[in-house]
Scaffold this active site. Sequence first.
Site, mmCIF file in Angstrom:
data_model
loop_
_atom_site.group_PDB
_atom_site.id
_atom_site.type_symbol
_atom_site.label_atom_id
_atom_site.label_comp_id
_atom_site.label_asym_id
_atom_site.label_seq_id
_atom_site.Cartn_x
_atom_site.Cartn_y
_atom_site.Cartn_z
ATOM 1 N N ARG A 252 0.864 -1.169 0.000
ATOM 2 C CA ARG A 252 0.000 0.000 0.000
ATOM 3 C C ARG A 252 0.910 1.232 0.000
ATOM 4 N NH1 ARG A 252 -2.035 -3.434 4.209
ATOM 5 N NH2 ARG A 252 -4.137 -4.224 3.772
ATOM 6 N N HIS B 107 -2.336 1.626 -5.502
ATOM 7 C CA HIS B 107 -3.202 0.477 -5.245
ATOM 8 C C HIS B 107 -3.477 -0.321 -6.517
ATOM 9 C CE1 HIS B 107 -4.677 -0.708 -1.357
ATOM 10 N NE2 HIS B 107 -5.717 -1.291 -1.919
ATOM 11 N N HIS C 262 -3.842 -9.136 4.516
ATOM 12 C CA HIS C 262 -5.282 -9.087 4.772
ATOM 13 C C HIS C 262 -5.593 -9.848 6.055
ATOM 14 C CE1 HIS C 262 -6.349 -8.416 0.251
ATOM 15 N NE2 HIS C 262 -6.056 -7.295 0.867
ATOM 16 N N TYR D 15 -9.968 -11.212 -5.594
ATOM 17 C CA TYR D 15 -9.100 -11.412 -6.753
ATOM 18 C C TYR D 15 -9.476 -12.658 -7.546
ATOM 19 C CZ TYR D 15 -6.443 -7.669 -4.715
ATOM 20 O OH TYR D 15 -6.083 -6.444 -4.203
#
Length: 303
Positions: free
Chosen positions: A153, A248, A274, A283
């Site tokens: 990030r 991102h 995550h 995804y």
Amino acid sequence: MKIRGDTWSGALESTLRFLATEKDHSVNTQMTNRLLLEAFARWAVAKNLVSPASVTSEHLYEYLEKEKERGLAPSSLKASIVALRHFFSYLRQEGLISVDVSQDLELPKVGLRIPRILSEKDVLQLLSIDLPETEEGVRNRAIVEMLYGAGLRASELVDLRLTSFLPEEQLLRVFGKGRKERVVPLGCAAIHALEEYLRSGRPRLVGTRRCDFLFLKRGGRPLSRFSVNQLLLQMARKAGLRHGIHPHLLRHSFATHLLHRGADLRSLQLLLGHADLATTQIYTHVEIDRLREVHRRFHPRGK
């Protein structure tokens, strides 16, 4: 921003301190909660609700309906409800109100948003542009290699320190949301770009200043997320990529390309940091879209 009336200000500040320390909310989440709760407090004061104890569940429904009519997206509405739940739950816990009026608020269903990604060809195009052999040029190449090579990030990238890079192990120590630590392997291209930056770029940028942040601007000051966004946009234009490129997008591309090449979801979850596997599963929808297109193009009865 200070809300008129000491009762509201005190309640907001106490709640936000609690969420930052006890709930370990990230800086971004803290900022979001502050903005959302201040907006509600302004509305409440305008309605002559002198303190949080004056608020009823009907007031909350009225406020949320007003936000809905204003065109607030379901995801933004959900964030408001979560912030209000935190606020009134904390006040009830501390005995500052007798009833938690937010406990019956239901979260709206948020539709699945498929992330946009770059193709592997587009990423290669971005990474192959000629950059000046200056300290900024060397730094910028390292930044893009790190964003794509480690799936970082933007906030994680600008928070990296000199000690985050473990050259012997070829690993990167990253602090993500909620200051949760993870360790991410680095590939040869990212390591080479980072080592070149540490050798010839960073010493010139830091000058005589003492700073342990990894990525710096001239004068030895840490890079901001805004600066990272801007340099990515400039590099994308130079690469001939018309669509807006942001950190991102490279993170989404990192995850999707790994999945496409056979990575399993659990490993992907660890690499991305995550907390919930369900977040990583988005995804798989990108991969399903690709498989659907393959089927459409190549199956004899696919069209």
